[in-house]
Design a protein around this motif. Structure first.
Motif, PDB file in Angstrom:
ATOM      1  N   ALA A   1       0.846  -1.182   0.000  1.00  0.00           N
ATOM      2  CA  ALA A   1       0.000   0.000   0.000  1.00  0.00           C
ATOM      3  C   ALA A   1       0.887   1.238   0.000  1.00  0.00           C
ATOM      4  O   ALA A   1       1.773   1.368   0.847  1.00  0.00           O
ATOM      5  N   ALA A   2       0.644   2.133  -0.956  1.00  0.00           N
ATOM      6  CA  ALA A   2       1.479   3.320  -1.124  1.00  0.00           C
ATOM      7  C   ALA A   2       0.700   4.580  -0.766  1.00  0.00           C
ATOM      8  O   ALA A   2      -0.530   4.635  -0.909  1.00  0.00           O
ATOM      9  N   SER A   3       1.411   5.595  -0.307  1.00  0.00           N
ATOM     10  CA  SER A   3       0.788   6.880  -0.003  1.00  0.00           C
ATOM     11  C   SER A   3       1.823   7.984  -0.123  1.00  0.00           C
ATOM     12  O   SER A   3       3.033   7.722  -0.124  1.00  0.00           O
ATOM     13  N   GLY A   4       1.335   9.214  -0.251  1.00  0.00           N
ATOM     14  CA  GLY A   4       2.234  10.361  -0.268  1.00  0.00           C
ATOM     15  C   GLY A   4       2.682  10.831  -1.638  1.00  0.00           C
ATOM     16  O   GLY A   4       3.475  11.764  -1.743  1.00  0.00           O
ATOM     17  N   PHE A   5       2.190  10.180  -2.693  1.00  0.00           N
ATOM     18  CA  PHE A   5       2.510  10.603  -4.050  1.00  0.00           C
ATOM     19  C   PHE A   5       1.350  10.168  -4.959  1.00  0.00           C
ATOM     20  O   PHE A   5       0.470   9.408  -4.540  1.00  0.00           O
ATOM     21  N   THR A   6       1.363  10.637  -6.188  1.00  0.00           N
ATOM     22  CA  THR A   6       0.292  10.315  -7.131  1.00  0.00           C
ATOM     23  C   THR A   6       0.537   8.925  -7.704  1.00  0.00           C
ATOM     24  O   THR A   6       1.203   8.767  -8.739  1.00  0.00           O
ATOM     25  N   PHE A   7       0.001   7.941  -7.018  1.00  0.00           N
ATOM     26  CA  PHE A   7       0.271   6.533  -7.327  1.00  0.00           C
ATOM     27  C   PHE A   7       0.006   6.209  -8.793  1.00  0.00           C
ATOM     28  O   PHE A   7       0.805   5.530  -9.441  1.00  0.00           O
ATOM     29  N   SER A   8      -1.100   6.680  -9.324  1.00  0.00           N
ATOM     30  CA  SER A   8      -1.510   6.314 -10.685  1.00  0.00           C
ATOM     31  C   SER A   8      -0.608   6.895 -11.765  1.00  0.00           C
ATOM     32  O   SER A   8      -0.742   6.539 -12.937  1.00  0.00           O
TER      33      SER A   8
ATOM     34  N   TYR B   1      12.536   5.063  -7.628  1.00  0.00           N
ATOM     35  CA  TYR B   1      12.429   6.523  -7.669  1.00  0.00           C
ATOM     36  C   TYR B   1      12.587   7.181  -6.302  1.00  0.00           C
ATOM     37  O   TYR B   1      13.244   8.209  -6.177  1.00  0.00           O
ATOM     38  N   PHE B   2      11.983   6.600  -5.270  1.00  0.00           N
ATOM     39  CA  PHE B   2      11.990   7.229  -3.954  1.00  0.00           C
ATOM     40  C   PHE B   2      13.098   6.646  -3.079  1.00  0.00           C
ATOM     41  O   PHE B   2      13.384   5.456  -3.119  1.00  0.00           O
ATOM     42  N   ASN B   3      13.709   7.495  -2.292  1.00  0.00           N
ATOM     43  CA  ASN B   3      14.763   7.050  -1.384  1.00  0.00           C
ATOM     44  C   ASN B   3      14.205   6.289  -0.195  1.00  0.00           C
ATOM     45  O   ASN B   3      14.903   5.477   0.408  1.00  0.00           O
ATOM     46  N   SER B   4      12.952   6.559   0.170  1.00  0.00           N
ATOM     47  CA  SER B   4      12.377   5.882   1.326  1.00  0.00           C
ATOM     48  C   SER B   4      11.797   4.532   0.912  1.00  0.00           C
ATOM     49  O   SER B   4      11.202   4.399  -0.154  1.00  0.00           O
ATOM     50  N   TRP B   5      11.999   3.542   1.758  1.00  0.00           N
ATOM     51  CA  TRP B   5      11.498   2.195   1.538  1.00  0.00           C
ATOM     52  C   TRP B   5      10.648   1.762   2.732  1.00  0.00           C
ATOM     53  O   TRP B   5      10.863   2.211   3.853  1.00  0.00           O
ATOM     54  N   GLY B   6       9.732   0.860   2.499  1.00  0.00           N
ATOM     55  CA  GLY B   6       8.976   0.291   3.600  1.00  0.00           C
ATOM     56  C   GLY B   6       9.797  -0.745   4.340  1.00  0.00           C
ATOM     57  O   GLY B   6      10.964  -0.970   4.018  1.00  0.00           O
ATOM     58  N   GLN B   7       9.167  -1.382   5.319  1.00  0.00           N
ATOM     59  CA  GLN B   7       9.886  -2.391   6.107  1.00  0.00           C
ATOM     60  C   GLN B   7      10.030  -3.707   5.361  1.00  0.00           C
ATOM     61  O   GLN B   7      10.834  -4.550   5.729  1.00  0.00           O
ATOM     62  N   GLY B   8       9.252  -3.847   4.291  1.00  0.00           N
ATOM     63  CA  GLY B   8       9.288  -5.087   3.532  1.00  0.00           C
ATOM     64  C   GLY B   8       8.466  -6.180   4.202  1.00  0.00           C
ATOM     65  O   GLY B   8       8.010  -6.039   5.337  1.00  0.00           O
ATOM     66  N   THR B   9       8.289  -7.275   3.487  1.00  0.00           N
ATOM     67  CA  THR B   9       7.587  -8.428   4.040  1.00  0.00           C
ATOM     68  C   THR B   9       8.414  -9.672   3.760  1.00  0.00           C
ATOM     69  O   THR B   9       8.877  -9.893   2.641  1.00  0.00           O
ATOM     70  N   GLN B  10       8.633 -10.467   4.787  1.00  0.00           N
ATOM     71  CA  GLN B  10       9.506 -11.644   4.689  1.00  0.00           C
ATOM     72  C   GLN B  10       8.755 -12.798   4.045  1.00  0.00           C
ATOM     73  O   GLN B  10       7.676 -13.177   4.512  1.00  0.00           O
ATOM     74  N   VAL B  11       9.347 -13.365   3.023  1.00  0.00           N
ATOM     75  CA  VAL B  11       8.839 -14.581   2.398  1.00  0.00           C
ATOM     76  C   VAL B  11       9.885 -15.669   2.589  1.00  0.00           C
ATOM     77  O   VAL B  11      11.034 -15.505   2.183  1.00  0.00           O
ATOM     78  N   THR B  12       9.489 -16.755   3.218  1.00  0.00           N
ATOM     79  CA  THR B  12      10.389 -17.877   3.466  1.00  0.00           C
ATOM     80  C   THR B  12       9.794 -19.129   2.842  1.00  0.00           C
ATOM     81  O   THR B  12       8.654 -19.501   3.144  1.00  0.00           O
ATOM     82  N   VAL B  13      10.562 -19.735   1.953  1.00  0.00           N
ATOM     83  CA  VAL B  13      10.123 -20.953   1.276  1.00  0.00           C
ATOM     84  C   VAL B  13      10.967 -22.110   1.799  1.00  0.00           C
ATOM     85  O   VAL B  13      12.161 -22.192   1.530  1.00  0.00           O
TER      86      VAL B  13
ATOM     87  N   ASN C   1       8.547  -0.129  -4.669  1.00  0.00           N
ATOM     88  CA  ASN C   1       8.894   1.282  -4.845  1.00  0.00           C
ATOM     89  C   ASN C   1       8.403   1.710  -6.217  1.00  0.00           C
ATOM     90  O   ASN C   1       8.184   0.864  -7.096  1.00  0.00           O
ATOM     91  N   ALA C   2       8.250   2.982  -6.414  1.00  0.00           N
ATOM     92  CA  ALA C   2       7.971   3.492  -7.750  1.00  0.00           C
ATOM     93  C   ALA C   2       9.226   3.327  -8.592  1.00  0.00           C
ATOM     94  O   ALA C   2      10.348   3.255  -8.063  1.00  0.00           O
ATOM     95  N   ARG C   3       9.030   3.251  -9.905  1.00  0.00           N
ATOM     96  CA  ARG C   3      10.181   3.060 -10.784  1.00  0.00           C
ATOM     97  C   ARG C   3      10.146   4.088 -11.909  1.00  0.00           C
ATOM     98  O   ARG C   3       9.119   4.250 -12.582  1.00  0.00           O
ATOM     99  N   VAL C   4      11.255   4.754 -12.104  1.00  0.00           N
ATOM    100  CA  VAL C   4      11.397   5.700 -13.203  1.00  0.00           C
ATOM    101  C   VAL C   4      12.688   5.345 -13.946  1.00  0.00           C
ATOM    102  O   VAL C   4      13.762   5.303 -13.335  1.00  0.00           O
ATOM    103  N   GLY C   5      12.570   5.061 -15.220  1.00  0.00           N
ATOM    104  CA  GLY C   5      13.728   4.624 -15.982  1.00  0.00           C
ATOM    105  C   GLY C   5      14.196   3.274 -15.469  1.00  0.00           C
ATOM    106  O   GLY C   5      13.416   2.332 -15.380  1.00  0.00           O
ATOM    107  N   SER C   6      15.455   3.193 -15.083  1.00  0.00           N
ATOM    108  CA  SER C   6      16.020   1.928 -14.618  1.00  0.00           C
ATOM    109  C   SER C   6      16.303   1.929 -13.127  1.00  0.00           C
ATOM    110  O   SER C   6      17.092   1.112 -12.638  1.00  0.00           O
TER     111      SER C   6
END
Length: 118
Positions: free
Chosen positions: A22-29, A104-116, A96-101
Motif C-alpha cells: 500500500a502506497a501513499s504520499g505521491f500520485t500513485f496512478s 524513484y523514492f529514497n524511502s522504503w517500507g519495512q518489507g515483508t519476509q517470504v520464506t520458502v 517502490n515506484a520506478r522511473v527509468g532503470s
C-alpha cells in the motif's frame, strides 16, 4: 512517501503466496511500480515492474512464468502473486515506484519476509 508491505510468511516449496504494498504520499496512478527482493547477504534485486495503467509488465528471468504483478490504482496498492515458489525465492520483498532503470523514492517500507522451506 510511505510504502507498507504485507502478506509474507512461511510456505512450502511449490506453494503460493500473494504479497501487497500500500502506497501513499505521491500520485500513485502516475508511476510505474516495481517489486524488489533482498536475500541475506545479497544485494536488492528487481523482481517485477508494472506500468502506471497496469497494461504492461516485466519480470526477472528467475520469476517469469511463476510470478504475476498487478495493481489497483483506486486502492493505491500493488500486488505480487507468487506461484510455484522455490527456496531461492526466500527474501524480504519491498516495493517502490520506478522511473527509468531505478527505484524513484529514497524511502522504503519495512518489507515483508517470504520464506520458502519444507
Amino acid at each position: 512517501v510511505q510504502f507498507v508491505e504485507s502478506g509474507g510468511g512461511l510456505v512450502q516449496p511449490g506453494g503460493s503466496l500473494r504479497v501487497s504494498c500500500a502506497a501513499s504520499g505521491f500520485t500513485f496512478s502516475s508511476f510505474a511500480m516495481s517489486w524488489y527482493r533482498q536475500a541475506p547477504g545479497k544485494e536488492r534485486e528487481l523482481v517485477a515492474t508494472i506500468n502506471n495503467a497496469g497494461s504492461s509488465t516485466n519480470y526477472a528471468d528467475s520469476v517469469k512464468g511463476r510470478f504475476t504483478i498487478s495493481r489497483d490504482n483506486a486502492k493505491k496498492t500493488v500486488y505480487l502473486q507468487m506461484n510455484s515458489l522455490k527456496p531461492e525465492d526466500t527474501a524480504v520483498y519491498s516495493c517502490n515506484a520506478r522511473v527509468g532503470s531505478s527505484a524513484y523514492f529514497n524511502s522504503w517500507g519495512q518489507g515483508t519476509q517470504v520464506t520458502v522451506s519444507s
